[in-house]
Scaffold this motif. Structure first.
Motif, PDB file in Angstrom:
ATOM      1  N   MET A  81       0.852  -1.190   0.000  1.00  0.00           N
ATOM      2  CA  MET A  81       0.000   0.000   0.000  1.00  0.00           C
ATOM      3  C   MET A  81       0.887   1.239   0.000  1.00  0.00           C
ATOM      4  O   MET A  81       1.246   1.778   1.051  1.00  0.00           O
ATOM      5  CB  MET A  81      -0.914  -0.025   1.231  1.00  0.00           C
ATOM      6  CG  MET A  81      -2.067   0.957   1.170  1.00  0.00           C
ATOM      7  SD  MET A  81      -3.235   0.692   2.539  1.00  0.00           S
ATOM      8  CE  MET A  81      -2.270   1.304   3.917  1.00  0.00           C
ATOM      9  N   LEU A  82       1.245   1.683  -1.206  1.00  0.00           N
ATOM     10  CA  LEU A  82       2.196   2.789  -1.365  1.00  0.00           C
ATOM     11  C   LEU A  82       1.831   3.621  -2.589  1.00  0.00           C
ATOM     12  O   LEU A  82       1.087   3.179  -3.468  1.00  0.00           O
ATOM     13  CB  LEU A  82       3.618   2.237  -1.561  1.00  0.00           C
ATOM     14  CG  LEU A  82       4.320   1.614  -0.348  1.00  0.00           C
ATOM     15  CD1 LEU A  82       5.429   0.692  -0.824  1.00  0.00           C
ATOM     16  CD2 LEU A  82       4.881   2.708   0.549  1.00  0.00           C
ATOM     17  N   ASP A  83       2.421   4.816  -2.657  1.00  0.00           N
ATOM     18  CA  ASP A  83       2.327   5.620  -3.873  1.00  0.00           C
ATOM     19  C   ASP A  83       3.238   5.024  -4.940  1.00  0.00           C
ATOM     20  O   ASP A  83       4.056   4.149  -4.674  1.00  0.00           O
ATOM     21  CB  ASP A  83       2.759   7.065  -3.577  1.00  0.00           C
ATOM     22  CG  ASP A  83       1.758   7.804  -2.700  1.00  0.00           C
ATOM     23  OD1 ASP A  83       0.540   7.687  -2.966  1.00  0.00           O
ATOM     24  OD2 ASP A  83       2.194   8.479  -1.748  1.00  0.00           O
ATOM     25  N   ASN A  84       3.096   5.512  -6.181  1.00  0.00           N
ATOM     26  CA  ASN A  84       3.978   5.090  -7.269  1.00  0.00           C
ATOM     27  C   ASN A  84       5.398   5.608  -7.007  1.00  0.00           C
ATOM     28  O   ASN A  84       5.680   6.788  -7.209  1.00  0.00           O
ATOM     29  CB  ASN A  84       3.487   5.678  -8.600  1.00  0.00           C
ATOM     30  CG  ASN A  84       2.668   4.694  -9.392  1.00  0.00           C
ATOM     31  OD1 ASN A  84       1.999   3.845  -8.824  1.00  0.00           O
ATOM     32  ND2 ASN A  84       2.719   4.798 -10.706  1.00  0.00           N
ATOM     33  N   ASN A  85       6.267   4.737  -6.548  1.00  0.00           N
ATOM     34  CA  ASN A  85       7.651   5.154  -6.330  1.00  0.00           C
ATOM     35  C   ASN A  85       8.544   3.929  -6.272  1.00  0.00           C
ATOM     36  O   ASN A  85       8.091   2.800  -6.480  1.00  0.00           O
ATOM     37  CB  ASN A  85       7.773   5.994  -5.042  1.00  0.00           C
ATOM     38  CG  ASN A  85       7.230   5.286  -3.804  1.00  0.00           C
ATOM     39  OD1 ASN A  85       7.277   4.057  -3.695  1.00  0.00           O
ATOM     40  ND2 ASN A  85       6.731   6.057  -2.853  1.00  0.00           N
ATOM     41  N   ASP A  86       9.832   4.149  -5.998  1.00  0.00           N
ATOM     42  CA  ASP A  86      10.789   3.051  -5.973  1.00  0.00           C
ATOM     43  C   ASP A  86      10.484   2.053  -4.860  1.00  0.00           C
ATOM     44  O   ASP A  86      10.791   0.858  -4.989  1.00  0.00           O
ATOM     45  CB  ASP A  86      12.216   3.587  -5.837  1.00  0.00           C
ATOM     46  CG  ASP A  86      12.363   4.595  -4.707  1.00  0.00           C
ATOM     47  OD1 ASP A  86      11.494   5.475  -4.575  1.00  0.00           O
ATOM     48  OD2 ASP A  86      13.359   4.520  -3.955  1.00  0.00           O
ATOM     49  N   VAL A 141       1.129  -5.291   6.213  1.00  0.00           N
ATOM     50  CA  VAL A 141       0.885  -4.189   5.282  1.00  0.00           C
ATOM     51  C   VAL A 141       2.216  -3.483   5.069  1.00  0.00           C
ATOM     52  O   VAL A 141       2.812  -2.966   6.021  1.00  0.00           O
ATOM     53  CB  VAL A 141      -0.161  -3.198   5.836  1.00  0.00           C
ATOM     54  CG1 VAL A 141      -0.358  -2.044   4.857  1.00  0.00           C
ATOM     55  CG2 VAL A 141      -1.483  -3.900   6.119  1.00  0.00           C
ATOM     56  N   LEU A 142       2.697  -3.492   3.831  1.00  0.00           N
ATOM     57  CA  LEU A 142       3.941  -2.812   3.489  1.00  0.00           C
ATOM     58  C   LEU A 142       3.591  -1.412   3.015  1.00  0.00           C
ATOM     59  O   LEU A 142       2.920  -1.235   1.999  1.00  0.00           O
ATOM     60  CB  LEU A 142       4.690  -3.581   2.388  1.00  0.00           C
ATOM     61  CG  LEU A 142       4.987  -5.061   2.689  1.00  0.00           C
ATOM     62  CD1 LEU A 142       5.742  -5.704   1.520  1.00  0.00           C
ATOM     63  CD2 LEU A 142       5.774  -5.205   3.981  1.00  0.00           C
ATOM     64  N   ALA A 152       5.174   7.452   6.841  1.00  0.00           N
ATOM     65  CA  ALA A 152       4.132   8.456   7.030  1.00  0.00           C
ATOM     66  C   ALA A 152       2.755   7.808   7.142  1.00  0.00           C
ATOM     67  O   ALA A 152       1.964   8.143   8.039  1.00  0.00           O
ATOM     68  CB  ALA A 152       4.153   9.456   5.876  1.00  0.00           C
ATOM     69  N   LEU A 153       2.447   6.866   6.244  1.00  0.00           N
ATOM     70  CA  LEU A 153       1.160   6.183   6.309  1.00  0.00           C
ATOM     71  C   LEU A 153       1.073   5.292   7.545  1.00  0.00           C
ATOM     72  O   LEU A 153       0.010   5.137   8.141  1.00  0.00           O
ATOM     73  CB  LEU A 153       0.937   5.359   5.046  1.00  0.00           C
ATOM     74  CG  LEU A 153       0.325   6.091   3.848  1.00  0.00           C
ATOM     75  CD1 LEU A 153       0.289   5.182   2.620  1.00  0.00           C
ATOM     76  CD2 LEU A 153      -1.068   6.596   4.171  1.00  0.00           C
ATOM     77  N   ILE A 192       4.397  -2.473   8.357  1.00  0.00           N
ATOM     78  CA  ILE A 192       5.840  -2.351   8.165  1.00  0.00           C
ATOM     79  C   ILE A 192       6.146  -1.131   7.298  1.00  0.00           C
ATOM     80  O   ILE A 192       5.663  -1.023   6.168  1.00  0.00           O
ATOM     81  CB  ILE A 192       6.431  -3.614   7.504  1.00  0.00           C
ATOM     82  CG1 ILE A 192       6.194  -4.838   8.394  1.00  0.00           C
ATOM     83  CG2 ILE A 192       7.919  -3.439   7.211  1.00  0.00           C
ATOM     84  CD1 ILE A 192       6.649  -6.140   7.772  1.00  0.00           C
ATOM     85  N   ALA A 193       6.912  -0.206   7.843  1.00  0.00           N
ATOM     86  CA  ALA A 193       7.347   0.980   7.090  1.00  0.00           C
ATOM     87  C   ALA A 193       8.566   0.597   6.259  1.00  0.00           C
ATOM     88  O   ALA A 193       9.675   0.476   6.787  1.00  0.00           O
ATOM     89  CB  ALA A 193       7.674   2.116   8.046  1.00  0.00           C
TER      90      ALA A 193
END
Length: 240
Positions: free
Chosen positions: A76-81, A126-127, A131-132, A149-150
């Motif tokens: 569960m992340l934004d489009n990034n590396d 949840v990866l 911030a989230l 997990i951040a």
């Protein structure tokens, strides 16, 4: 119409052995370049195969420490590396990836589809970003007992703790969920064998050449962004 050039090497067997080989033989070649803005100015962050693969191993080692092969991880992340690292880290650990979108907010109505997918897939973790992670920790538990997990806080030194793992063709690589626009989201199981066969078919049907470069802005939780935009250039060892 000219014929496609013949590749010197056989098609990749799976993404784990393929990325391991690229990190060993082409560690300084740039594979992924993240483009965006920093303080209002255009910025590019180039990442080599060697650096990228080490980050993948670090997160994979973190997953191996706590989760068994076949358990599910919600990405569960934004489009990034970090999204790209998470997908490959799941492949490296045998944990089944469940790519989803980041919530607009922590309001229950914005989390409803995500929590539904988490329940249906029986996600164990949840990866997400630090911030989230903080935002989720500040409110009521939305993902049950799933570990948050951040991934942007994982220690890179964990890379050396990775236990080598290679998936079999029929091992499940990830669960691709439907949009849920007309009914509850439904997950489709995609095996490592399915994935490699798909990439090989797209390579030939799209006429991908060894000296091509890819640009992707499609969402990485969507199969077009994930399989065509992110994994296809990696499969062909070309820059994204």
């Amino acid at each position: 119409m000219s014929e496609m050039p013949q590749k010197a090497n056989p098609p990749p067997k799976n993404f784990v052995t393929h990325l391991r080989t690229l990190a060993r033989t082409r560690p300084d070649d740039i594979w992924l370049t993240v483009a965006g803005t920093v303080n209002g100015e255009y910025h590019e962050d180039p990442i080599s195969y060697g650096v990228f693969e080490r980050r993948v191993r670090a997160l994979a080692a973190r997953l191996q420490q706590q989760f068994a092969k076949g358990e599910r991880a919600l990405i569960m992340l934004d489009n990034n590396d970090h999204y790209v690292v998470c997908m490959l880290a799941c492949f490296y650990s045998g944990v089944i990836a469940v790519p989803v979108f980041p919530p607009e907010s922590m309001r229950p109505q914005h989390l409803a589809r995500l929590t539904g997918i988490a329940v249906d897939s029986q996600a164990r973790c949840v990866l997400t970003s630090a911030a989230l992670s903080r935002a989720m920790s500040a409110g009521p538990a939305q993902f049950g007992d799933a570990e948050i997990i951040a991934v942007d806080a994982v220690d890179a030194l964990l890379a050396d703790a990775w236990t080598p793992y290679e998936p079999a063709d029929d091992d499940i690589a990830f669960l691709q969920y439907t949009s849920g626009s007309t009914s509850a989201p439904k997950g489709v199981m995609v095996s490592h064998g399915n994935l490699v066969a798909n990439e090989e078919a797209m390579t030939h049907s799209m006429g991908v050449w060894p000296d091509d470069k890819f640009v992707c802005w499609a969402p990485l939780y969507h199969d077009m962004g994930l399989i065509g935009g992110m994994l296809l250039p990696l499969y062909n060892s070309i820059p994204l």
